[in-house]
Write an enzyme that holds these catalytic residues in place. Structure first.
Site, short mmCIF file in Angstrom:
data_model
loop_
_atom_site.label_atom_id
_atom_site.label_comp_id
_atom_site.label_asym_id
_atom_site.label_seq_id
_atom_site.Cartn_x
_atom_site.Cartn_y
_atom_site.Cartn_z
CG ASN A 52 -4.32 -1.27 -12.47
OD1 ASN A 52 -4.09 -1.37 -11.25
ND2 ASN A 52 -3.71 -2.01 -13.36
CD GLU A 85 4.11 1.86 -9.47
OE1 GLU A 85 4.20 0.92 -10.23
OE2 GLU A 85 3.81 1.74 -8.26
CB ILE A 113 -8.45 -10.52 -13.12
CG1 ILE A 113 -6.94 -10.65 -13.34
CG2 ILE A 113 -9.16 -10.08 -14.39
CD1 ILE A 113 -6.54 -11.77 -14.28
N GLY A 170 0.79 -1.24 0.00
CA GLY A 170 0.00 0.00 0.00
C GLY A 170 0.81 1.28 0.00
CD GLU A 176 -9.89 -8.34 -23.29
OE1 GLU A 176 -8.88 -9.07 -23.26
OE2 GLU A 176 -11.05 -8.75 -23.40
CG HIS A 180 0.82 -2.82 -15.43
ND1 HIS A 180 0.53 -4.00 -14.78
CD2 HIS A 180 1.75 -3.13 -16.36
CE1 HIS A 180 1.24 -4.98 -15.30
NE2 HIS A 180 2.00 -4.47 -16.26
CG MET A 207 -1.90 -8.46 -5.76
SD MET A 207 -1.03 -7.71 -7.16
CE MET A 207 -0.24 -9.16 -7.84
C1 GRF Z 1 2.76 -1.20 -7.78
O1 GRF Z 1 3.99 -1.47 -8.38
C2 GRF Z 1 1.70 -1.08 -8.84
O2 GRF Z 1 2.19 -0.64 -10.06
C3 GRF Z 1 1.21 -2.50 -8.98
O3 GRF Z 1 1.26 -3.02 -7.68
C4 GRF Z 1 2.27 -2.36 -6.94
C5 GRF Z 1 1.65 -1.91 -5.65
O4 GRF Z 1 2.62 -1.44 -4.75
N1 GRF Z 1 -0.11 -2.55 -9.57
P1 GRF Z 1 2.17 -0.79 -3.36
O5 GRF Z 1 1.30 -1.83 -2.65
O6 GRF Z 1 1.40 0.45 -3.68
O7 GRF Z 1 3.42 -0.54 -2.63
#
Ligand code: GRF
Length: 202
Positions: free
Chosen positions: A113, A180, A98, A18, A149, A115, A96
């Site tokens: 989302n 991110e 889908i 998180g 998808e 990624h 995690m």
């Molecule tokens: C991140 O790398 C995101 O891109 C992917 O899951 C990871 C989550 O990391 N979908 P965190 O739980 O926010 O540290």
């Protein structure tokens, strides 16, 4: 003229550590994001993301996948939990699972989302390892709208990071995480400002 910014109602889905959730929460607290985080939802009872939410006095919801026979019934349970919260936006931050087409259709153009790759390259898991194995010199992260998808919806923002010859997957992951933390709040604020188009709505 005084401009009054209204906040959008956001529900965050997270299964793990998180850190993205934490950054979004911090930015909201500092008044940099026009969002009201109304709940954090997880499929993992032990997710540290839930602990982070509790520390921030954000409502937490755990929906146990073992209690449901299939994806659609699990997603119906998720839907029941969150529709009463009337979210404007669902933010997937390391969730995690889908999501079923039914769920995505119910919240069309309202699910984002992040990624850890430069989509459309490297959909799915283990992106850092795959980038290193391919010998790529660039990697990065992508924020996109969610469709039925996997890792495939309209892209909102991407940012590149270099891959250095000495990188391990862990080092590269950390570099991607840092980017991110820049782009996810930015994309969420664009949504809150109503300036995003999905190409087929709004
Ligand atoms: C991140 O790398 C995101 O891109 C992917 O899951 C990871 C989550 O990391 N979908 P965190 O739980 O926010 O540290």
């Amino acid at each position: 003229m005084m401009v009054i910014k209204t906040s959008i109602r956001v529900v965050i889905f997270a299964s793990g550590n998180g850190t993205n959730l934490q950054v979004i929460t911090d930015q909201a607290k500092q008044g940099n994001l026009s969002v009201d985080i109304v709940a954090v939802v997880s499929d993992n009872e032990d997710a540290y993301a839930l602990e982070r939410a509790r520390k921030e006095n954000i409502k937490t919801i755990y929906v146990n996948p073992e209690c449901y026979p299939d994806r659609v019934s699990y997603d119906n349970a998720l839907k029941r939990e969150i529709e009463v919260l009337e979210p404007d936006l669902i933010v997937l931050a390391g969730f995690m699972r889908i999501l079923s087409k039914e769920f995505v259709d119910d919240f069309e153009n309202k699910i984002m989302n992040i990624h850890p790759s430069l989509l459309p390259k490297y959909k799915g898991l283990n992106t850092h390892e795959r980038v290193l194995a391919a010998g790529d010199t660039y990697h990065g992260a992508t924020v996109h709208f969610v469709t039925a998808e996997l890792d495939d919806g309209p892209i909102i923002i991407q940012e590149k990071v270099p891959v250095l010859p000495t990188d391990s997957a862990a080092v590269l992951q950390q570099r991607v995480h840092e980017c991110e933390y820049e782009i996810y709040p930015r994309a969420i604020q664009w949504f809150a400002d109503g300036i995003l188009s999905t190409g087929n709505a709004q």
